[in-house]
Design a protein around this motif. Structure first.
Motif, PDB file in Angstrom:
ATOM      1  N   TYR A  32     -40.339   3.939 -13.637  1.00 13.46           N
ATOM      2  CA  TYR A  32     -41.626   3.519 -13.098  1.00 13.46           C
ATOM      3  C   TYR A  32     -42.041   4.444 -11.960  1.00 13.46           C
ATOM      4  O   TYR A  32     -41.219   5.029 -11.256  1.00 13.46           O
ATOM      5  N   ASP A  33     -43.363   4.561 -11.778  1.00 11.59           N
ATOM      6  CA  ASP A  33     -43.879   5.280 -10.607  1.00 11.59           C
ATOM      7  C   ASP A  33     -43.807   4.399  -9.365  1.00 11.59           C
ATOM      8  O   ASP A  33     -43.586   4.895  -8.254  1.00 11.59           O
ATOM      9  N   ARG A  34     -44.032   3.094  -9.566  1.00 12.64           N
ATOM     10  CA  ARG A  34     -43.950   2.171  -8.433  1.00 12.64           C
ATOM     11  C   ARG A  34     -43.503   0.801  -8.922  1.00 12.64           C
ATOM     12  O   ARG A  34     -43.930   0.345  -9.986  1.00 12.64           O
ATOM     13  N   LEU A  35     -42.638   0.189  -8.128  1.00 17.50           N
ATOM     14  CA  LEU A  35     -42.165  -1.169  -8.395  1.00 17.50           C
ATOM     15  C   LEU A  35     -42.565  -2.052  -7.223  1.00 17.50           C
ATOM     16  O   LEU A  35     -42.351  -1.705  -6.062  1.00 17.50           O
ATOM     17  N   TYR A  36     -43.147  -3.205  -7.553  1.00 17.38           N
ATOM     18  CA  TYR A  36     -43.548  -4.178  -6.536  1.00 17.38           C
ATOM     19  C   TYR A  36     -42.668  -5.417  -6.672  1.00 17.38           C
ATOM     20  O   TYR A  36     -42.487  -5.938  -7.778  1.00 17.38           O
ATOM     21  N   LEU A  37     -42.143  -5.892  -5.562  1.00 20.78           N
ATOM     22  CA  LEU A  37     -41.354  -7.121  -5.529  1.00 20.78           C
ATOM     23  C   LEU A  37     -42.248  -8.256  -5.048  1.00 20.78           C
ATOM     24  O   LEU A  37     -42.819  -8.183  -3.952  1.00 20.78           O
ATOM     25  N   GLY A  38     -42.385  -9.284  -5.868  1.00 26.90           N
ATOM     26  CA  GLY A  38     -43.215 -10.429  -5.507  1.00 26.90           C
ATOM     27  C   GLY A  38     -42.425 -11.715  -5.645  1.00 26.90           C
ATOM     28  O   GLY A  38     -41.206 -11.711  -5.788  1.00 26.90           O
ATOM     29  N   GLY A  39     -43.123 -12.842  -5.615  1.00 27.11           N
ATOM     30  CA  GLY A  39     -42.457 -14.132  -5.715  1.00 27.11           C
ATOM     31  C   GLY A  39     -41.977 -14.631  -4.362  1.00 27.11           C
ATOM     32  O   GLY A  39     -41.825 -13.861  -3.409  1.00 27.11           O
ATOM     33  N   GLY A  40     -41.725 -15.935  -4.295  1.00 24.85           N
ATOM     34  CA  GLY A  40     -41.394 -16.561  -3.023  1.00 24.85           C
ATOM     35  C   GLY A  40     -40.141 -16.036  -2.368  1.00 24.85           C
ATOM     36  O   GLY A  40     -40.052 -15.985  -1.129  1.00 24.85           O
ATOM     37  N   ASN A  41     -39.155 -15.614  -3.151  1.00 25.33           N
ATOM     38  CA  ASN A  41     -37.902 -15.148  -2.546  1.00 25.33           C
ATOM     39  C   ASN A  41     -37.938 -13.676  -2.145  1.00 25.33           C
ATOM     40  O   ASN A  41     -36.953 -13.178  -1.574  1.00 25.33           O
ATOM     41  N   SER A  42     -39.037 -12.990  -2.407  1.00 25.91           N
ATOM     42  CA  SER A  42     -39.126 -11.595  -1.957  1.00 25.91           C
ATOM     43  C   SER A  42     -39.063 -11.510  -0.431  1.00 25.91           C
ATOM     44  O   SER A  42     -38.707 -10.468   0.130  1.00 25.91           O
ATOM     45  N   ARG A  43     -39.366 -12.605   0.236  1.00 28.63           N
ATOM     46  CA  ARG A  43     -39.287 -12.609   1.715  1.00 28.63           C
ATOM     47  C   ARG A  43     -37.850 -12.493   2.206  1.00 28.63           C
ATOM     48  O   ARG A  43     -37.608 -12.195   3.387  1.00 28.63           O
ATOM     49  N   HIS A  44     -36.881 -12.715   1.320  1.00 30.01           N
ATOM     50  CA  HIS A  44     -35.476 -12.627   1.700  1.00 30.01           C
ATOM     51  C   HIS A  44     -34.874 -11.240   1.447  1.00 30.01           C
ATOM     52  O   HIS A  44     -33.691 -11.026   1.721  1.00 30.01           O
ATOM     53  N   VAL A  45     -35.668 -10.321   0.918  1.00 24.18           N
ATOM     54  CA  VAL A  45     -35.155  -8.980   0.641  1.00 24.18           C
ATOM     55  C   VAL A  45     -34.937  -8.246   1.962  1.00 24.18           C
ATOM     56  O   VAL A  45     -35.869  -8.079   2.758  1.00 24.18           O
ATOM     57  N   GLU A  46     -33.706  -7.801   2.181  1.00 25.19           N
ATOM     58  CA  GLU A  46     -33.350  -7.164   3.455  1.00 25.19           C
ATOM     59  C   GLU A  46     -32.632  -5.834   3.241  1.00 25.19           C
ATOM     60  O   GLU A  46     -31.916  -5.367   4.129  1.00 25.19           O
ATOM     61  N   ILE A  47     -32.830  -5.216   2.093  1.00 23.11           N
ATOM     62  CA  ILE A  47     -32.198  -3.927   1.807  1.00 23.11           C
ATOM     63  C   ILE A  47     -33.188  -2.804   2.092  1.00 23.11           C
ATOM     64  O   ILE A  47     -34.400  -3.029   2.183  1.00 23.11           O
ATOM     65  N   ASP A  48     -32.669  -1.597   2.255  1.00 21.24           N
ATOM     66  CA  ASP A  48     -33.541  -0.432   2.374  1.00 21.24           C
ATOM     67  C   ASP A  48     -34.087  -0.112   0.989  1.00 21.24           C
ATOM     68  O   ASP A  48     -33.329   0.168   0.053  1.00 21.24           O
ATOM     69  N   LEU A  49     -35.388  -0.154   0.862  1.00 22.99           N
ATOM     70  CA  LEU A  49     -36.021   0.048  -0.439  1.00 22.99           C
ATOM     71  C   LEU A  49     -36.355   1.515  -0.655  1.00 22.99           C
ATOM     72  O   LEU A  49     -36.731   2.228   0.285  1.00 22.99           O
ATOM     73  N   PRO A  50     -36.239   2.001  -1.893  1.00 22.26           N
ATOM     74  CA  PRO A  50     -36.707   3.360  -2.194  1.00 22.26           C
ATOM     75  C   PRO A  50     -38.183   3.509  -1.858  1.00 22.26           C
ATOM     76  O   PRO A  50     -38.925   2.521  -1.754  1.00 22.26           O
ATOM     77  N   ASP A  51     -38.631   4.748  -1.701  1.00 24.01           N
ATOM     78  CA  ASP A  51     -40.016   4.998  -1.308  1.00 24.01           C
ATOM     79  C   ASP A  51     -41.027   4.450  -2.311  1.00 24.01           C
ATOM     80  O   ASP A  51     -42.172   4.161  -1.937  1.00 24.01           O
TER      81      ASP A  51
END
Length: 234
Positions: free
Chosen positions: A195-214
């Protein structure tokens, strides 16, 4: 119940919460979002009752957009893994919602409706929703691609994406371990799709605490409603 107005009742059906708001043709919210707990068991009449109660509190609307957590086609539900497929399979939700609320309705997978509220329209863009389960949607230059039910595909040790990333995994393993799962899936999806871009959504996306790729970002969960405007565009 409704009078003619340039408003769309956007409906976001979730395994733990039912949400709705009235939006305009550009997807801007013109009412406050309302949310109630998803009834369990969530048979079709219970869901329709809940939305009839919420819709009565909103401004007038003349169309309805429904995002549903499962495989849907031609206005009908094929699968409803987090609500009970045995209760929903073959149910004509678009027609039933239209009859109950008095406006024409269109039905789409919930991750795909959220994607319409997120994507830029450039390149291959993917949405991964992190909620009761895991949902996916894929767009190429803004056009929706055929639905893939990755949620029920094995991803690790015979666990499906739903089992690996869903709320049950979060509660069983804790935030740190769950974030490791998210990181692993981001890598796997890139190998699979580039993919060119990935979006994280949904209610639990607020718990994501990792370093995300650009090329990975966390999107507003309101897109699950605002994306409903796209269902009524040519």
């Amino acid at each position: 119940m409704t009078s003619k107005a340039a408003g769309i009742l956007a409906v976001d059906v979730g395994g733990t919460g039912l949400k709705c708001a009235v939006i305009d043709d550009q997807g801007t919210m013109i009412s406050e979002r309302e949310k109630v707990d998803t009834p369990h068991p969530c048979h079709p009449e219970a869901l329709l009752d809940a939305y009839a109660g919420m819709a009565a509190k909103h401004p007038a609307f003349d169309r309805i957009s429904i995002g549903f957590p499962g495989v849907v086609r031609n206005g009908k539900v094929l699968t409803a893994p987090n609500l009970g497929t045995e209760l929903w399979q073959g149910f004509a939700l678009a027609d039933a919602m239209s009859a109950r609320l008095g406006a024409p309705a269109r039905l789409i997978n919930d991750a795909e409706m959220q994607g319409y509220g997120i994507v830029s329209g450039k390149g291959l863009e993917m949405v991964l929703t992190l909620g009761t389960g895991a949902g996916t949607a894929l767009f190429r230059d803004g056009d929706l691609m055929p639905h893939m039910e990755l949620a029920h595909h094995p991803v690790h040790d015979n666990l499906t994406y739903d089992e690996y990333l869903g709320v049950a995994a979060f509660e069983a393993h804790g935030k740190h371990h769950w974030n490791h799962h998210v990181s692993r899936v981001i890598e796997l999806l890139y190998v699979l799709l580039h993919y060119d871009r990935l979006y994280l959504g949904g209610g639990n996306s607020r718990h994501v605490e990792i370093d995300l790729p650009d090329n990975v970002s966390i999107a507003s969960n309101e897109a699950g409603l605002t994306g409903g405007a796209a269902l009524w565009r040519k």
